[in-house]
Design a protein around this motif. Sequence first.
Motif, PDB file in Angstrom:
ATOM      1  N   PRO A 128      -4.135   6.135   2.865  1.00 51.67           N
ATOM      2  CA  PRO A 128      -3.729   5.272   1.763  1.00 51.67           C
ATOM      3  C   PRO A 128      -4.100   5.869   0.407  1.00 51.67           C
ATOM      4  N   VAL A 129      -3.253   5.591  -0.582  1.00 40.69           N
ATOM      5  CA  VAL A 129      -3.533   5.976  -1.958  1.00 40.69           C
ATOM      6  C   VAL A 129      -4.356   4.850  -2.569  1.00 40.69           C
ATOM      7  N   HIS A 130      -5.543   5.193  -3.043  1.00 43.10           N
ATOM      8  CA  HIS A 130      -6.416   4.207  -3.661  1.00 43.10           C
ATOM      9  C   HIS A 130      -6.144   4.160  -5.158  1.00 43.10           C
ATOM     10  N   ASP A 131      -6.531   3.066  -5.811  1.00 39.52           N
ATOM     11  CA  ASP A 131      -6.339   2.931  -7.256  1.00 39.52           C
ATOM     12  C   ASP A 131      -6.884   4.153  -7.979  1.00 39.52           C
ATOM     13  N   ASP A 140     -10.403  10.737   3.071  1.00 37.95           N
ATOM     14  CA  ASP A 140     -10.948   9.447   3.482  1.00 37.95           C
ATOM     15  C   ASP A 140      -9.855   8.547   4.049  1.00 37.95           C
ATOM     16  N   ASP A 141     -10.230   7.706   4.990  1.00 37.86           N
ATOM     17  CA  ASP A 141      -9.371   6.633   5.500  1.00 37.86           C
ATOM     18  C   ASP A 141      -8.067   7.124   6.130  1.00 37.86           C
ATOM     19  N   GLU A 164      -5.518   7.151  -7.887  1.00 34.99           N
ATOM     20  CA  GLU A 164      -5.049   8.393  -7.259  1.00 34.99           C
ATOM     21  C   GLU A 164      -3.544   8.510  -7.416  1.00 34.99           C
ATOM     22  N   THR A 187       0.838  -1.197   0.000  1.00 32.94           N
ATOM     23  CA  THR A 187       0.000   0.000   0.000  1.00 32.94           C
ATOM     24  C   THR A 187       0.873   1.247   0.000  1.00 32.94           C
ATOM     25  N   SER A 196      -5.105   7.208   8.342  1.00 37.25           N
ATOM     26  CA  SER A 196      -4.525   6.107   9.115  1.00 37.25           C
ATOM     27  C   SER A 196      -3.662   6.609  10.271  1.00 37.25           C
TER      28      SER A 196
END
Length: 70
Positions: free
Chosen positions: A64-67, A33-34, A69, A2, A36
């Motif tokens: 986290p970097v999401h798909d 969002d999210d 981004e 991740t 951590s």
Amino acid sequence: MTAVKIVKVLGTSEESWQDAAEEAFRQANKTIDDISGIEIEDWTANVENDEIVEYHATAEVAFPVHDGEV
């Protein structure tokens, strides 16, 4: 694996450094969002007439970097 993105956010408060840190988190949480974790990078304050009038907390906010981004 991740990837994690980190942004800096400045929180301010007339009450305390802790409140400034919590404000940084609350404001970041509105648009990120999210989350951590956060790391407080710097504590500063404005002073007038021998009194602290505003507390500042500079926070690094990790999420986290999401798909899709960057």
